[in-house]
Write a protein that holds these residues in place. Sequence first.
Motif, short mmCIF file in Angstrom:
data_model
loop_
_atom_site.label_atom_id
_atom_site.label_comp_id
_atom_site.label_asym_id
_atom_site.label_seq_id
_atom_site.Cartn_x
_atom_site.Cartn_y
_atom_site.Cartn_z
N VAL A 119 52.21 -61.60 28.35
CA VAL A 119 51.82 -60.29 27.87
C VAL A 119 50.45 -60.21 27.53
O VAL A 119 49.86 -59.17 27.84
N ASP A 120 49.63 -61.17 26.98
CA ASP A 120 48.32 -61.17 26.88
C ASP A 120 47.56 -61.11 28.29
O ASP A 120 46.54 -60.08 28.42
N THR A 121 48.17 -61.42 29.44
CA THR A 121 47.38 -61.37 30.63
C THR A 121 47.50 -59.82 31.04
O THR A 121 47.00 -59.41 31.55
N VAL A 122 48.95 -59.53 30.96
CA VAL A 122 49.23 -58.13 31.25
C VAL A 122 48.32 -57.18 30.41
O VAL A 122 47.72 -56.19 30.98
N ARG A 123 48.24 -57.37 29.21
CA ARG A 123 47.33 -56.46 28.26
C ARG A 123 45.85 -56.53 28.98
O ARG A 123 45.27 -55.63 29.11
N ARG A 124 45.00 -57.89 29.27
CA ARG A 124 43.93 -57.65 29.82
C ARG A 124 43.81 -57.05 31.10
O ARG A 124 42.70 -56.23 31.58
N ALA A 125 44.77 -57.11 31.92
CA ALA A 125 44.79 -56.38 33.41
C ALA A 125 44.69 -54.90 33.01
O ALA A 125 43.81 -54.27 33.69
N PHE A 126 45.62 -54.33 32.55
CA PHE A 126 45.67 -53.07 31.90
C PHE A 126 44.40 -52.47 31.32
O PHE A 126 43.76 -51.13 31.68
N MET B 165 46.34 -50.20 39.34
CA MET B 165 46.81 -50.88 38.26
C MET B 165 47.73 -52.18 38.91
O MET B 165 47.54 -53.32 38.40
N ILE B 166 48.53 -51.98 40.10
CA ILE B 166 49.14 -53.22 40.71
C ILE B 166 48.04 -54.41 41.03
O ILE B 166 48.18 -55.66 40.99
N GLU B 167 47.02 -53.79 41.77
CA GLU B 167 45.86 -54.70 41.82
C GLU B 167 45.32 -55.31 40.78
O GLU B 167 45.02 -56.91 40.76
N ALA B 168 45.09 -54.84 39.70
CA ALA B 168 44.63 -55.50 38.53
C ALA B 168 45.45 -56.30 38.09
O ALA B 168 45.14 -57.57 37.39
N LEU B 169 46.89 -56.12 37.86
CA LEU B 169 47.80 -57.21 37.62
C LEU B 169 47.68 -58.37 38.49
O LEU B 169 47.94 -59.62 37.63
N LEU B 170 47.88 -58.27 39.38
CA LEU B 170 47.90 -59.54 40.45
C LEU B 170 46.62 -60.40 40.37
O LEU B 170 46.88 -61.47 40.35
N ASN C 135 52.85 -44.26 35.51
CA ASN C 135 52.30 -44.98 36.72
C ASN C 135 52.12 -46.48 36.39
O ASN C 135 52.56 -47.33 37.13
N ALA C 136 51.70 -46.57 35.05
CA ALA C 136 51.73 -48.22 34.44
C ALA C 136 53.05 -48.90 34.45
O ALA C 136 52.96 -50.06 34.89
N ALA C 137 54.06 -48.09 34.01
CA ALA C 137 55.41 -48.55 34.08
C ALA C 137 55.83 -49.02 35.45
O ALA C 137 56.21 -50.13 35.69
N VAL C 138 55.35 -48.15 36.47
CA VAL C 138 55.89 -48.41 37.81
C VAL C 138 55.05 -49.57 38.21
O VAL C 138 55.67 -50.66 39.13
N ALA C 139 53.82 -49.75 38.09
CA ALA C 139 53.06 -50.97 38.50
C ALA C 139 53.45 -52.12 38.00
O ALA C 139 53.63 -53.22 38.60
#
Length: 505
Positions: A351-358, A120-125, A327-331
């Motif tokens: 927020v839109d980028t966060v949504r796309r990542a998750f 999840m961290i990887e996807a967000l970054l 896990n998502a909250a921690v990431a």
Amino acid sequence: MSEPRDPSDTPDDPDAFDEIVDNETHRDPDLAVIEAGSRTLRTQAGPPQGDPVPSRPEDPELDAALREVETELSTRWGETKLEPSVTRIAALMDVLGEPQRAYPTIHITGTNGKTSTARMIEALLGAFDLRTGRYTSPHVQTITERISLDGAPISAERFIETYRDVAPYVELVDAREEYRLSFFEVLTGMAYAAFADAPVDVAVIEVGMGGTWDATNVIDASVAVVTPIDLDHTDRLGDTPAAIAGEKSGIIKAGATVVLAQQPVDAAQVLLKKAVEADATVAREGMEFGVASREVAVGGQLLTLRGLGGEYDEVFLPLHGAYQAHNAAVALAAVEAFFGIGAQHARTLDVDTVRRAFARVASPGRLEIVRSSPTVVLDAAHNPHGARATAEGISEAFGFSRLVGVVATSADKDARGVLEAFEPILAEVVVTTNSNPRSTDVDALAALAVEVFGEDRVVVEPRLPDAIEAAITLAEEEAEYGGAGVLVTGSIFTVGDARLLLRRG
């Protein structure tokens, strides 16, 4: 720390590189250069495609070369044989020129949830246009999974090349030290070298075991993440959550931000004490961040996450189970901390980028559906804490009228505790073995299963293919055909073997 950019700003051609750097005058100039370069590289490479778990190379010569490397690595101490020290890995980093210092890192420890959180961290970054490296263990099917660049496992060719590059330095360290570098130490050195060579903007590093003396712990991570701690590897880490937390707290470095998932009270006390000693900033789930709301959705769950900078609503996570929401909250908090949110910046990520990542996160072998009619679910739960979380996730996400389990565990794990966690949700259990030499003896596992389930609910099949077939047959006996299911679990090795049989076979 710089602010993330909207991925729509990605340049269409390399000539835009200088323009990006020139426009970034309000930011750290060195980081602007790095990020501009990574955006150009990612545009050229494109997003990762297909199954996140690679198969064996189709080219016979390439497959043979990879097997040769695997054979050479297998002559070293395995991941269960340890000499608690970072002396050898530090010596390897020294002769390699300290590659792990070439990029910032996020370091992840804990008992359960490390790999999912790392993904999840990887996807967000990556969604914020940073070039990522991810190092996780163990692998589900193929050793190359352990080292990823830009969200995809490195190719077999690159894995072999990296091994050959570091091999002379490994031999040099072997000759100097009392013990040869272990399997995990060599892989860790390969990962750090591969990330420096890429180069990456940030590396997401999962510990192998513990923290203080884990081979990964030759980095000074700006963000240290601790997922939930429970009893596992008690012979090496301690037999209480507090003792285990003491070992895992070793990844907390001076001045870092520590992101803590919900912890047992005694473990939390140890981690907080270490953070104070290191003058680290602490973000605690349930206090500074957390899951504000969640509801089951088709194919996953819909979340509202409370981050360090504010709320993120309507976040779809294509994974099942309350534990994945946590896990998502921690990431999210870890990535916010990496970007300085909650400290230097009082705002949220886009927020839109966060949504796309998750929305594009995958976690192979974690409540993963690999077949229908009947539904077959794979989950790598290998200790009681993980098994309880999986059982809750199954009950919440699936409406099975009858669920049959296929269980093969590792001999050094609490098999009874795993079976007890699954007993309430399984109509029958088929006990078996997996391909790992440490797989629990099937007769010993059967004896435990009979004590937990009763003799009438236990089937014994020494071979995993036969066990899966037997479980599917039992599930199909259910009158409501569509309501039956099979859960294959007990070990990452069990899941890897089953995945090959059911997805690739």
